[in-house]
Design a protein around this motif. Sequence first.
Motif, PDB file in Angstrom:
ATOM      1  N   VAL A 197      10.029   3.116  -7.839  1.00  0.00           N
ATOM      2  CA  VAL A 197      11.194   3.414  -6.991  1.00  0.00           C
ATOM      3  C   VAL A 197      10.963   2.863  -5.587  1.00  0.00           C
ATOM      4  O   VAL A 197      11.863   2.267  -4.979  1.00  0.00           O
ATOM      5  CB  VAL A 197      11.459   4.938  -6.953  1.00  0.00           C
ATOM      6  N   ALA A 198       9.751   3.044  -5.077  1.00  0.00           N
ATOM      7  CA  ALA A 198       9.419   2.516  -3.748  1.00  0.00           C
ATOM      8  C   ALA A 198       9.523   0.995  -3.732  1.00  0.00           C
ATOM      9  O   ALA A 198      10.012   0.409  -2.762  1.00  0.00           O
ATOM     10  CB  ALA A 198       8.017   2.966  -3.340  1.00  0.00           C
ATOM     11  N   ALA A 199       9.088   0.355  -4.812  1.00  0.00           N
ATOM     12  CA  ALA A 199       9.186  -1.109  -4.893  1.00  0.00           C
ATOM     13  C   ALA A 199      10.646  -1.550  -4.873  1.00  0.00           C
ATOM     14  O   ALA A 199      11.015  -2.479  -4.151  1.00  0.00           O
ATOM     15  CB  ALA A 199       8.486  -1.622  -6.150  1.00  0.00           C
ATOM     16  N   GLY A 200      11.481  -0.888  -5.650  1.00  0.00           N
ATOM     17  CA  GLY A 200      12.904  -1.236  -5.668  1.00  0.00           C
ATOM     18  C   GLY A 200      13.563  -1.032  -4.316  1.00  0.00           C
ATOM     19  O   GLY A 200      14.358  -1.865  -3.861  1.00  0.00           O
ATOM     20  N   ALA A 201      13.226   0.064  -3.655  1.00  0.00           N
ATOM     21  CA  ALA A 201      13.806   0.342  -2.336  1.00  0.00           C
ATOM     22  C   ALA A 201      13.369  -0.696  -1.311  1.00  0.00           C
ATOM     23  O   ALA A 201      14.175  -1.143  -0.486  1.00  0.00           O
ATOM     24  CB  ALA A 201      13.412   1.740  -1.882  1.00  0.00           C
ATOM     25  N   THR A 202      12.109  -1.099  -1.369  1.00  0.00           N
ATOM     26  CA  THR A 202      11.652  -2.085  -0.389  1.00  0.00           C
ATOM     27  C   THR A 202      12.227  -3.470  -0.672  1.00  0.00           C
ATOM     28  O   THR A 202      12.485  -4.222   0.264  1.00  0.00           O
ATOM     29  CB  THR A 202      10.111  -2.139  -0.302  1.00  0.00           C
ATOM     30  N   VAL A 203      12.458  -3.801  -1.932  1.00  0.00           N
ATOM     31  CA  VAL A 203      13.130  -5.073  -2.242  1.00  0.00           C
ATOM     32  C   VAL A 203      14.526  -5.064  -1.618  1.00  0.00           C
ATOM     33  O   VAL A 203      14.961  -6.055  -1.017  1.00  0.00           O
ATOM     34  CB  VAL A 203      13.199  -5.322  -3.765  1.00  0.00           C
ATOM     35  N   ALA A 204      15.217  -3.950  -1.744  1.00  0.00           N
ATOM     36  CA  ALA A 204      16.552  -3.843  -1.143  1.00  0.00           C
ATOM     37  C   ALA A 204      16.479  -4.013   0.375  1.00  0.00           C
ATOM     38  O   ALA A 204      17.324  -4.692   0.972  1.00  0.00           O
ATOM     39  CB  ALA A 204      17.177  -2.501  -1.503  1.00  0.00           C
TER      40      ALA A 204
ATOM     41  N   PHE B  41      -0.462   2.068   7.289  1.00  0.00           N
ATOM     42  CA  PHE B  41      -1.050   1.936   5.957  1.00  0.00           C
ATOM     43  C   PHE B  41      -1.335   3.280   5.279  1.00  0.00           C
ATOM     44  O   PHE B  41      -1.043   3.441   4.091  1.00  0.00           O
ATOM     45  CB  PHE B  41      -2.322   1.092   6.032  1.00  0.00           C
ATOM     46  N   PRO B  42      -1.872   4.275   5.995  1.00  0.00           N
ATOM     47  CA  PRO B  42      -2.128   5.562   5.316  1.00  0.00           C
ATOM     48  C   PRO B  42      -0.865   6.193   4.722  1.00  0.00           C
ATOM     49  O   PRO B  42      -0.940   6.876   3.700  1.00  0.00           O
ATOM     50  CB  PRO B  42      -2.716   6.444   6.420  1.00  0.00           C
ATOM     51  N   LEU B  43       0.285   5.953   5.321  1.00  0.00           N
ATOM     52  CA  LEU B  43       1.525   6.506   4.771  1.00  0.00           C
ATOM     53  C   LEU B  43       1.885   5.852   3.437  1.00  0.00           C
ATOM     54  O   LEU B  43       2.372   6.518   2.523  1.00  0.00           O
ATOM     55  CB  LEU B  43       2.673   6.330   5.763  1.00  0.00           C
ATOM     56  N   VAL B  44       1.640   4.555   3.336  1.00  0.00           N
ATOM     57  CA  VAL B  44       1.944   3.839   2.090  1.00  0.00           C
ATOM     58  C   VAL B  44       1.021   4.320   0.973  1.00  0.00           C
ATOM     59  O   VAL B  44       1.442   4.444  -0.177  1.00  0.00           O
ATOM     60  CB  VAL B  44       1.822   2.314   2.298  1.00  0.00           C
TER      61      VAL B  44
END
Length: 177
Positions: free
Chosen positions: A74-81, A61-64
């Motif tokens: 961008v992070a949201a798009g990458a995680t959706v992928a 969690f601390p990394l997020v």
Amino acid sequence: MLAVTGTSAAPGFVREGVTPPPQAVANLFLVHTWVPARDFVYSANPASWSLGSEAFFYLLFPLVRRIPRSRLPVAAGATVALVVAVPSAALALTGPAVAPGVLDEPMVRFWFACYLPVCRLPEFVLGMVLARMVREGWRPRVGVAAPLAAALAVCLWSAPGCRSRSPTPRSRWSRWR
């Protein structure tokens, strides 16, 4: 305590009786989902797979939280992928069935797509990233049509991969219908 003294609650998936010590210890420390063997995944308390995953997630969690605000979309798009890619990658895995006649999917595929904490991580990260985006004041600038079209496209694209390639076993009660 259940991990040490419990019996398997998944008949047909593992041997019934007292959980052997290696599986009990792995279950006690919530690392049993890291082993691609049904004797571990379904040991003692089969539902504790989610606790093993959550323990791993909260360690990360601390990394997020360190993702800069400007990089959240961008992070949201990458995680959706990644959420889409993990089950797709699992389709390439083969091996012996989880429980022949009960669940004919290869154990390694089932474990990879459903239980391995690393493969469940994108779902958790996506939730965390989206929660941060909303907390930071981000709101989508699209109408209803675009998300519905995207959801439909994902459903149509992924549906064939979600179906089992083996026939569904007949119920033992079907002869009395």
